[in-house]
Design a protein around this motif. Structure first.
Motif, PDB file in Angstrom:
ATOM      1  N   ILE A 172       0.845  -1.205   0.000  1.00  0.00           N
ATOM      2  CA  ILE A 172       0.000   0.000   0.000  1.00  0.00           C
ATOM      3  C   ILE A 172       0.874   1.245   0.000  1.00  0.00           C
ATOM      4  O   ILE A 172       0.611   2.207  -0.727  1.00  0.00           O
ATOM      5  CB  ILE A 172      -0.942   0.005   1.223  1.00  0.00           C
ATOM      6  N   ALA A 173       1.941   1.225   0.814  1.00  0.00           N
ATOM      7  CA  ALA A 173       2.811   2.401   0.942  1.00  0.00           C
ATOM      8  C   ALA A 173       3.557   2.699  -0.352  1.00  0.00           C
ATOM      9  O   ALA A 173       3.722   3.860  -0.730  1.00  0.00           O
ATOM     10  CB  ALA A 173       3.811   2.183   2.083  1.00  0.00           C
TER      11      ALA A 173
ATOM     12  N   ILE B  12      -6.459  -1.477   8.393  1.00  0.00           N
ATOM     13  CA  ILE B  12      -6.205  -2.102   9.697  1.00  0.00           C
ATOM     14  C   ILE B  12      -7.461  -2.054  10.571  1.00  0.00           C
ATOM     15  O   ILE B  12      -7.844  -3.056  11.188  1.00  0.00           O
ATOM     16  CB  ILE B  12      -5.025  -1.402  10.395  1.00  0.00           C
ATOM     17  N   MET B  13      -8.123  -0.906  10.602  1.00  0.00           N
ATOM     18  CA  MET B  13      -9.335  -0.789  11.415  1.00  0.00           C
ATOM     19  C   MET B  13     -10.424  -1.731  10.908  1.00  0.00           C
ATOM     20  O   MET B  13     -11.097  -2.407  11.702  1.00  0.00           O
ATOM     21  CB  MET B  13      -9.826   0.659  11.406  1.00  0.00           C
ATOM     22  N   GLY B  14     -10.604  -1.778   9.590  1.00  0.00           N
ATOM     23  CA  GLY B  14     -11.608  -2.671   9.014  1.00  0.00           C
ATOM     24  C   GLY B  14     -11.320  -4.119   9.351  1.00  0.00           C
ATOM     25  O   GLY B  14     -12.218  -4.876   9.754  1.00  0.00           O
ATOM     26  N   ALA B  15     -10.053  -4.525   9.213  1.00  0.00           N
ATOM     27  CA  ALA B  15      -9.676  -5.898   9.525  1.00  0.00           C
ATOM     28  C   ALA B  15      -9.836  -6.191  11.012  1.00  0.00           C
ATOM     29  O   ALA B  15     -10.222  -7.306  11.391  1.00  0.00           O
ATOM     30  CB  ALA B  15      -8.231  -6.147   9.092  1.00  0.00           C
TER      31      ALA B  15
ATOM     32  N   MET C  14      -8.169  -3.546   0.194  1.00  0.00           N
ATOM     33  CA  MET C  14      -7.109  -3.484   1.212  1.00  0.00           C
ATOM     34  C   MET C  14      -7.580  -4.112   2.521  1.00  0.00           C
ATOM     35  O   MET C  14      -6.811  -4.803   3.201  1.00  0.00           O
ATOM     36  CB  MET C  14      -6.681  -2.034   1.435  1.00  0.00           C
ATOM     37  N   ILE C  15      -8.848  -3.884   2.867  1.00  0.00           N
ATOM     38  CA  ILE C  15      -9.408  -4.491   4.078  1.00  0.00           C
ATOM     39  C   ILE C  15      -9.439  -6.011   3.936  1.00  0.00           C
ATOM     40  O   ILE C  15      -9.113  -6.752   4.872  1.00  0.00           O
ATOM     41  CB  ILE C  15     -10.814  -3.935   4.367  1.00  0.00           C
ATOM     42  N   LEU C  16      -9.813  -6.500   2.736  1.00  0.00           N
ATOM     43  CA  LEU C  16      -9.847  -7.946   2.481  1.00  0.00           C
ATOM     44  C   LEU C  16      -8.459  -8.546   2.645  1.00  0.00           C
ATOM     45  O   LEU C  16      -8.289  -9.591   3.282  1.00  0.00           O
ATOM     46  CB  LEU C  16     -10.373  -8.216   1.067  1.00  0.00           C
ATOM     47  N   THR C  17      -7.458  -7.882   2.072  1.00  0.00           N
ATOM     48  CA  THR C  17      -6.079  -8.383   2.187  1.00  0.00           C
ATOM     49  C   THR C  17      -5.649  -8.469   3.644  1.00  0.00           C
ATOM     50  O   THR C  17      -5.113  -9.485   4.098  1.00  0.00           O
ATOM     51  CB  THR C  17      -5.108  -7.468   1.419  1.00  0.00           C
TER      52      THR C  17
END
Length: 504
Positions: free
Chosen positions: A107-108, A124-127, A296-299
């Protein structure tokens, strides 16, 4: 009843070793030992992610302080417990899992700066929220994540991370430390041509750029290679000849030696340390409101599932070490805390959290099973996080110092995957070899050929851009195809956790 028919009695009021409250001085000493064992791993992740994001030194120092603060906070929740829903109530030190570094680096790289940071924290929050919701269901998901799957995924993560450590030694392939740069004479010539004006020369095509043809003196310098080699040699020497506690902090001691060498050579500067405050609160949403991207949340969620399955084995193994049976409600509370810690991490500008297996090993080595030792360690981490000078000091480390340590830390992630795979049956079950081989190959595609998606539909690019996501999906699907979804028992999980000791 005759007096000779005696039986052994158990004092039902006796305090279990896990709940024993030791004297203050002993708690402080043992807690500090736990902190030192995990410190190198705790500071490495914010350094990696902050520098890949190209954040300024003050921002990277803040990431380090936030990470130490949340490490302490989540450790206290996990060890002390918070209601019946959170906390395994065992001696557990919580820290950032290296399994999450690969997706965050991806991501970065694609989104440098504070926008990338907001995307990372949103994922991160979603995960974290999803992890809390599925914590009680993890035992039912184990059948899809046997050791052949988790070991392969962690191996791919470790191999993917190795490029970060290697680039720390030699230089990032783009920017000021690229292997080759544009010849200044060529750049001057092109500027002179542009200044001639229209009509003097044919119009310069849009997007025309000069090629980098001159070897860069800042790439792969002997000085940087020497510093990294000294750090690596120090770590190897300590691990070879030291025992117990000193061996456990070999990476931290290697970094300290490297910092001393860098200071002597005049390449480690302390300007930011001098200007940093002695005390500052860690504030949520420091970089702005998080950005929630579903892919990104899925990953990150897939990574969290793997981490929670590893945590399951670690908790069961720790329960055996502490002579305390882990019941299903306690296991769910421990796994739910992994999710809560990850959510808190996103809120406070830091990362996903899990139990550090090095510290689980330390419990076995010392024989001290009191959870209050880790609670004390958590308090120490919070104090360190509230002292910005500590974060600034760590941030001032030259990347060459981290290069030697990075080879060890990231290599240990890959080695953790290999150790887990060492218990997999490759002799009688030839399909397991295929699962590892195909998954490893697919996971390497984005690493070796990052532009392979250029002619594919952009809508699916986020799904296939991450080698770790590719590897995770491939390992699960291939295992179902070849082996089916067989139940994984607790003994297998314990064995995998003990094999993985040393990674996190």
């Amino acid at each position: 009843m005759p007096s000779d028919m005696t039986v052994d009695t158990v004092d039902m009021g006796a305090t279990h070793a896990v709940d024993e409250k030791l004297p203050g001085g002993k708690l402080l000493t043992l807690g500090l030992q736990h902190v030192l064992v995990m410190y190198a791993g705790a500071i490495a992740v914010p350094l990696i992610v902050g520098r890949v994001l190209h954040l300024n030194p003050e921002q990277v120092a803040f990431l380090i302080s936030a990470d130490l603060f949340v490490c302490g906070l989540v450790t206290i929740i996990q060890s002390l417990g918070a209601t019946k829903w959170f906390g395994i109530k065992l001696p557990v030190m919580m820290g950032v899992t290296f399994a999450s570094v690969g997706p965050m680096v991806a991501i970065a790289v694609a989104n440098p700066g504070t926008e990338g940071a907001r995307m990372i924290f949103g994922a991160i929050m979603g995960a974290g929220i999803i992890a809390m919701l599925i914590a009680p269901l993890v035992s039912r998901m184990l059948r899809f994540f046997p050791p052949v799957v988790t070991g392969t995924i962690i191996l791919v993560i470790g191999v993917t991370l190795m490029r970060v450590g290697i680039n720390w030694i030699f230089g990032v392939p783009v920017g000021p430390t690229a292997p080759q740069i544009v010849d200044p004479a060529h750049a001057d010539w092109l500027n002179q041509v542009k200044d001639l004006g229209a009509g003097a020369v044919p119009a310069i095509p849009e997007g025309l750029k000069l090629a980098a043809t001159v070897d860069n003196v800042n790439y792969a310098t002997p000085q940087n290679m020497m510093i990294s080699a000294i750090v690596l040699a120090t770590i190897i020497t300590i691990m070879k000849f030291a025992k117990g506690f000193l061996a456990n902090i070999s990476v931290l001691l290697g970094i300290v030696v490297g910092a001393i060498v860098a200071t002597a050579l005049g390449i480690m500067h302390f300007d930011h340390v001098a200007s940093a405050d002695w005390f500052a609160l860690i504030t949520p949403f420091h970089f702005g409101m998080p950005i929630f991207d579903p892919i990104m949340i899925l990953t990150m969620t897939l990574v969290m599932i793997v981490v929670m399955i590893e945590s399951t084995g670690m908790f069961l193994a720790l329960g055996d070490i502490c002579d305390k049976k882990i019941e299903r409600p306690s296991l769910s509370a421990g796994l739910r805390t992994d999710g809560l810690g990850t959510l808190i991490g996103g809120l406070f500008n830091t990362f996903p959290y899990t139990s550090f297996s090095q510290n689980v090993g330390l419990v076995g080595v010392t024989g001290i099973r009191s959870r209050y030792v880790c609670v004390t360690g958590g308090v120490i981490m919070i104090v360190l996080g509230l002292v910005p000078k500590m974060g600034a000091l760590v941030e001032s480390l030259p990347v060459a110092v981290l290069g030697g340590a990075g080879l060890v830390m990231f290599g240990m992630v890959a080695a953790t995957g290999i150790r887990i795979l060492s218990n997999v049956d490759f002799k009688e079950n030839r399909f397991n070899g295929l699962i590892v081989a195909i998954t490893l190959g697919l996971g390497m595609i984005p690493l070796i050929a990052p532009q392979y998606t250029m002619w594919l539909p952009h809508s699916i690019e986020p799904l296939i851009h991450s080698g770790i996501l590719l590897a995770s999906i491939a390992a699960v699907v291939l295992n179902v195809i070849f082996n089916g979804a067989k139940n994984v028992d607790e003994d297998e999980l314990r064995e995998a956790a003990l094999q993985a000791e040393g990674g996190h």
